[in-house]
Design a protein around this motif. Structure first.
Motif, PDB file in Angstrom:
ATOM      1  N   GLU A 258       0.815  -1.223   0.000  1.00 48.03           N
ATOM      2  CA  GLU A 258       0.000   0.000   0.000  1.00 48.03           C
ATOM      3  C   GLU A 258       0.846   1.270   0.000  1.00 48.03           C
ATOM      4  O   GLU A 258       0.344   2.340  -0.309  1.00 48.03           O
ATOM      5  N   PHE A 259       2.129   1.152   0.345  1.00 46.45           N
ATOM      6  CA  PHE A 259       2.992   2.329   0.296  1.00 46.45           C
ATOM      7  C   PHE A 259       3.854   2.225  -0.947  1.00 46.45           C
ATOM      8  O   PHE A 259       4.985   1.751  -0.896  1.00 46.45           O
ATOM      9  N   THR A 260       3.323   2.636  -2.070  1.00 47.17           N
ATOM     10  CA  THR A 260       4.065   2.444  -3.311  1.00 47.17           C
ATOM     11  C   THR A 260       4.008   3.697  -4.176  1.00 47.17           C
ATOM     12  O   THR A 260       3.041   4.444  -4.144  1.00 47.17           O
ATOM     13  N   ARG A 261       5.087   3.899  -4.943  1.00 48.79           N
ATOM     14  CA  ARG A 261       5.144   5.063  -5.830  1.00 48.79           C
ATOM     15  C   ARG A 261       4.629   4.724  -7.217  1.00 48.79           C
ATOM     16  O   ARG A 261       4.371   5.611  -8.013  1.00 48.79           O
ATOM     17  N   THR A 262       4.562   3.432  -7.527  1.00 48.50           N
ATOM     18  CA  THR A 262       4.048   3.022  -8.828  1.00 48.50           C
ATOM     19  C   THR A 262       3.287   1.718  -8.643  1.00 48.50           C
ATOM     20  O   THR A 262       3.522   1.000  -7.675  1.00 48.50           O
ATOM     21  N   TRP A 263       2.353   1.436  -9.540  1.00 50.41           N
ATOM     22  CA  TRP A 263       1.568   0.212  -9.418  1.00 50.41           C
ATOM     23  C   TRP A 263       1.057  -0.154 -10.804  1.00 50.41           C
ATOM     24  O   TRP A 263       1.138   0.649 -11.741  1.00 50.41           O
ATOM     25  N   VAL A 264       0.571  -1.395 -10.927  1.00 48.51           N
ATOM     26  CA  VAL A 264       0.083  -1.873 -12.216  1.00 48.51           C
ATOM     27  C   VAL A 264      -1.377  -2.285 -12.052  1.00 48.51           C
ATOM     28  O   VAL A 264      -1.713  -3.023 -11.122  1.00 48.51           O
ATOM     29  N   GLU A 265      -2.229  -1.775 -12.947  1.00 57.58           N
ATOM     30  CA  GLU A 265      -3.646  -2.126 -12.932  1.00 57.58           C
ATOM     31  C   GLU A 265      -3.955  -3.049 -14.106  1.00 57.58           C
ATOM     32  O   GLU A 265      -3.378  -2.907 -15.177  1.00 57.58           O
TER      33      GLU A 265
ATOM     34  N   VAL B 188       8.982  16.390  -3.336  1.00 61.67           N
ATOM     35  CA  VAL B 188       8.482  16.701  -1.997  1.00 61.67           C
ATOM     36  C   VAL B 188       9.683  16.980  -1.100  1.00 61.67           C
ATOM     37  O   VAL B 188      10.610  16.179  -1.031  1.00 61.67           O
ATOM     38  N   ASP B 189       9.680  18.137  -0.450  1.00 56.96           N
ATOM     39  CA  ASP B 189      10.716  18.472   0.522  1.00 56.96           C
ATOM     40  C   ASP B 189      10.357  17.766   1.831  1.00 56.96           C
ATOM     41  O   ASP B 189       9.475  18.204   2.570  1.00 56.96           O
TER      42      ASP B 189
ATOM     43  N   GLY C 163       3.001  16.782   6.784  1.00 57.00           N
ATOM     44  CA  GLY C 163       2.143  15.594   6.771  1.00 57.00           C
ATOM     45  C   GLY C 163       0.662  15.892   6.860  1.00 57.00           C
ATOM     46  O   GLY C 163      -0.092  15.101   7.417  1.00 57.00           O
ATOM     47  N   CYS C 164       0.214  17.010   6.283  1.00 54.14           N
ATOM     48  CA  CYS C 164      -1.200  17.373   6.410  1.00 54.14           C
ATOM     49  C   CYS C 164      -2.088  16.608   5.437  1.00 54.14           C
ATOM     50  O   CYS C 164      -3.305  16.646   5.554  1.00 54.14           O
ATOM     51  N   ARG C 165      -1.473  15.928   4.459  1.00 53.58           N
ATOM     52  CA  ARG C 165      -2.189  15.062   3.496  1.00 53.58           C
ATOM     53  C   ARG C 165      -3.042  15.829   2.478  1.00 53.58           C
ATOM     54  O   ARG C 165      -3.788  15.208   1.729  1.00 53.58           O
ATOM     55  N   TYR C 166      -2.933  17.146   2.457  1.00 54.30           N
ATOM     56  CA  TYR C 166      -3.760  17.899   1.510  1.00 54.30           C
ATOM     57  C   TYR C 166      -3.408  17.505   0.076  1.00 54.30           C
ATOM     58  O   TYR C 166      -4.291  17.305  -0.767  1.00 54.30           O
ATOM     59  N   CYS C 167      -2.118  17.366  -0.195  1.00 54.57           N
ATOM     60  CA  CYS C 167      -1.675  17.032  -1.551  1.00 54.57           C
ATOM     61  C   CYS C 167      -2.156  15.640  -1.964  1.00 54.57           C
ATOM     62  O   CYS C 167      -2.424  15.386  -3.140  1.00 54.57           O
ATOM     63  N   ILE C 168      -2.238  14.724  -0.977  1.00 54.90           N
ATOM     64  CA  ILE C 168      -2.689  13.362  -1.287  1.00 54.90           C
ATOM     65  C   ILE C 168      -4.136  13.414  -1.778  1.00 54.90           C
ATOM     66  O   ILE C 168      -4.513  12.732  -2.728  1.00 54.90           O
ATOM     67  N   GLN C 169      -4.928  14.271  -1.131  1.00 59.00           N
ATOM     68  CA  GLN C 169      -6.321  14.461  -1.547  1.00 59.00           C
ATOM     69  C   GLN C 169      -6.410  15.153  -2.905  1.00 59.00           C
ATOM     70  O   GLN C 169      -7.304  14.853  -3.703  1.00 59.00           O
ATOM     71  N   ALA C 170      -5.476  16.094  -3.140  1.00 64.53           N
ATOM     72  CA  ALA C 170      -5.586  16.926  -4.347  1.00 64.53           C
ATOM     73  C   ALA C 170      -5.184  16.179  -5.606  1.00 64.53           C
ATOM     74  O   ALA C 170      -5.619  16.544  -6.696  1.00 64.53           O
ATOM     75  N   CYS C 171      -4.347  15.148  -5.492  1.00 66.34           N
ATOM     76  CA  CYS C 171      -3.855  14.471  -6.694  1.00 66.34           C
ATOM     77  C   CYS C 171      -4.980  13.644  -7.307  1.00 66.34           C
ATOM     78  O   CYS C 171      -5.471  12.699  -6.700  1.00 66.34           O
TER      79      CYS C 171
ATOM     80  N   LEU D 223       1.120   8.643   2.318  1.00 64.38           N
ATOM     81  CA  LEU D 223       1.840   9.173   3.474  1.00 64.38           C
ATOM     82  C   LEU D 223       2.867   8.142   3.938  1.00 64.38           C
ATOM     83  O   LEU D 223       2.518   7.004   4.236  1.00 64.38           O
ATOM     84  N   ASP D 224       4.145   8.558   3.963  1.00 61.35           N
ATOM     85  CA  ASP D 224       5.206   7.685   4.440  1.00 61.35           C
ATOM     86  C   ASP D 224       4.909   7.283   5.883  1.00 61.35           C
ATOM     87  O   ASP D 224       4.807   8.144   6.755  1.00 61.35           O
ATOM     88  N   PRO D 225       4.750   5.958   6.140  1.00 61.72           N
ATOM     89  CA  PRO D 225       4.309   5.548   7.480  1.00 61.72           C
ATOM     90  C   PRO D 225       5.353   5.801   8.558  1.00 61.72           C
ATOM     91  O   PRO D 225       5.015   5.878   9.737  1.00 61.72           O
ATOM     92  N   GLU D 226       6.636   5.904   8.184  1.00 58.68           N
ATOM     93  CA  GLU D 226       7.668   6.115   9.198  1.00 58.68           C
ATOM     94  C   GLU D 226       7.870   7.579   9.509  1.00 58.68           C
ATOM     95  O   GLU D 226       7.813   8.002  10.658  1.00 58.68           O
ATOM     96  N   GLU D 227       8.104   8.399   8.477  1.00 57.36           N
ATOM     97  CA  GLU D 227       8.402   9.813   8.733  1.00 57.36           C
ATOM     98  C   GLU D 227       7.162  10.693   8.712  1.00 57.36           C
ATOM     99  O   GLU D 227       7.264  11.894   8.968  1.00 57.36           O
ATOM    100  N   ARG D 228       6.010  10.134   8.398  1.00 57.00           N
ATOM    101  CA  ARG D 228       4.755  10.891   8.342  1.00 57.00           C
ATOM    102  C   ARG D 228       4.862  12.095   7.413  1.00 57.00           C
ATOM    103  O   ARG D 228       4.458  13.214   7.783  1.00 57.00           O
ATOM    104  N   VAL D 229       5.460  11.894   6.246  1.00 56.08           N
ATOM    105  CA  VAL D 229       5.495  12.952   5.236  1.00 56.08           C
ATOM    106  C   VAL D 229       4.942  12.388   3.931  1.00 56.08           C
ATOM    107  O   VAL D 229       4.951  11.172   3.726  1.00 56.08           O
ATOM    108  N   ALA D 230       4.474  13.275   3.061  1.00 57.38           N
ATOM    109  CA  ALA D 230       3.942  12.827   1.778  1.00 57.38           C
ATOM    110  C   ALA D 230       5.084  12.289   0.921  1.00 57.38           C
ATOM    111  O   ALA D 230       6.202  12.805   0.960  1.00 57.38           O
ATOM    112  N   ASP D 231       4.789  11.227   0.160  1.00 52.89           N
ATOM    113  CA  ASP D 231       5.810  10.657  -0.714  1.00 52.89           C
ATOM    114  C   ASP D 231       5.173  10.294  -2.043  1.00 52.89           C
ATOM    115  O   ASP D 231       3.967  10.020  -2.113  1.00 52.89           O
TER     116      ASP D 231
END
Lengths: 175, 263
Positions: free
Chosen positions: B83-90, B163-164, B170-178, B185-193
């Motif tokens: 579930e924490f992935t930058r790319t995936w195949v459908e 992403v800096d 880690g407000c997740r706004y960008c995750i919603q906007a994409c 959200l990176d589960p360890e550092e709590r930042v968007a990835d």
């Protein structure tokens, strides 16, 4: 001068000195020291390239690659495998697709081990599972014309690598 | 106005100290600052104007082996969980009655081998089926950059959205906007990835890791400013589509053979 006027004067002069004097005193100092100036939360490199912290770009580009950039270098030390590979149908596949990360290996250093068995390279799998990753005809959705077999009826429990070389997979291909 | 000499000196001295203390802190900081590791490519911002990166995906070639998803995780040190992935195949399966079935088991990282799912699909009348690899589109007009409240996500001059991780709150706004679901959200550092097109690799002239390991050439990468680059050739030879063009995000991942209905 009445005391409260004097107080007012101090309250005006001191902040003005701080606001103008501090940056003036600090001008021209090396910027490398810390991410922000002592009096501000804004990073020093903010705005260098746009509306963001400029030094972030260097943080991303300085990550060390794990996959080697070009598999042509493999030929310097593994001519045998390389020449049978480049003569067969698998020449379209990078060596690293099956063998995993090799950026350190080409420099003579060990590569990091995969963080979890799920991220292990293909060669860590038993041969039937390895080849079935790409050639299992039971998978719905593959493009027509891609060479596929049903592993159960094609080979049974015999390892695919007994009849096919992984580097040059035509039956009888050079190992 | 009567300012005694004593008061004048106290005031002036105070002001001087206020000016000099930070200067002292500054000098001591400069002395102890750790040496940053030299990047193998020097200052990339001096070079980046020469490039403008682009990506193409050939949906007629992808075999859904999932090695790109695994390679991405290894190269970019991502958590092993799918579930924490930058790319995936459908996988898209279009049935004769027009129904469209889409699945992406474990982001496709272990392929589409599950025989239960395959047997169920083979029981239906299939008109057409194919795989669609997904990744960040590095939009020219990215909504994620617009919504970030702390300017942690930004676009580089060579056209990649980064992403800096130090600034992200880690407000997740960008995750919603994409609109493409490319962020998590990176589960360890709590930042968007999200995918960077392997920015560290492309700045050194290498291909992104997913492109390097793709066995069938379904992932194509190159520089729009180089006329010979693979992406320029794709745009010359094929009719291509992008995902959700109507949103005006100007995505830069071009899909060959994009079936209408793929979103």
């Amino acid at each position: 001068m009445t005391p409260h006027l004097r107080l007012a004067l101090i309250l005006v002069v001191v902040p003005v000195l701080v606001v103008i004097g501090l940056p003036w005193a600090l001008r021209g100092l090396p910027v490398a020291a810390s991410e922000t100036y002592p009096w501000s939360l804004v990073p020093r490199t903010f705005g260098e390239n746009g509306y963001y912290r400029g030094s972030n770009v260097g943080e991303w580009t300085s990550i060390a690659p794990r996959f080697a950039g070009d598999v042509a270098v493999c030929n310097t030390c593994h001519q045998g495998q390389f020449s049978s590979w480049s003569g067969g149908a698998h020449k379209v596949i990078s060596c690293q697709t099956c063998h995993g990360t090799r950026a350190n290996h080409v420099l003579g250093k060990p590569d990091p081990r995969p963080a979890s068995p799920e991220l292990a390279p293909l060669v860590a799998m038993p041969p039937i599972e390895l080849c079935s990753t790409c050639h299992d005809a039971r998978v719905v959705g593959r493009p027509v014309g891609f060479p596929q077999v049903n592993p159960e009826t094609h080979a049974g429990k015999t390892a695919c690598t007994l009849c096919h070389s992984p580097h040059n997979p035509q039956p009888g291909g050079r190992r | 106005m009567k300012l005694s000499r004593r008061k004048f000196l106290t005031l002036g001295g105070g002001a001087l100290i206020l000016v000099l203390i930070p200067k002292g802190i500054e000098t001591s900081l400069a002395g102890t600052a750790p040496e940053t590791a030299p990047s193998p490519i020097g200052d990339w911002t001096k070079e980046w104007e020469k490039h403008y990166w682009g990506f193409a995906v050939d949906t007629t070639k992808c075999i859904g082996c999932g090695r790109c998803v695994v390679a991405c995780k290894v190269e970019n040190r991502l958590p092993p969980e799918p579930e924490f992935t930058r790319t995936w195949v459908e996988r898209y399966v279009i049935l004769e009655d027009g129904e469209v079935l889409v699945d992406s088991p474990e982001a496709g990282m272990h392929g589409f081998k599950d025989e239960v799912a395959n047997a169920r699909l083979r029981g239906r009348e299939i008109r057409r089926s194919f795989f669609v690899p997904k990744l960040c589109n590095q939009c020219d007009d990215p909504p994620c950059v617009q919504v970030c409240p702390v300017a942690a996500t930004h676009r580089t001059a060579d056209g990649v959205v980064l992403v800096d991780r130090k600034r992200c709150i880690g407000c997740r706004y960008c995750i919603q906007a994409c609109p493409y679901g490319a962020r998590y959200l990176d589960p360890e550092e709590r930042v968007a990835d999200k995918c960077t097109w392997c920015y560290h690799r492309i700045a050194q002239g290498m291909k992104p890791a997913c492109v390097e390991v793709c066995p069938v050439g379904a992932r194509i990468f190159g520089d729009f400013k180089d006329p010979e680059s693979p992406v320029r050739q794709v745009l010359r030879k094929f009719s291509v589509g992008v995902l959700k063009p109507d949103l005006g995000t100007k995505p830069k991942v071009y899909y060959i053979g994009l079936q209408s209905g793929v979103r």
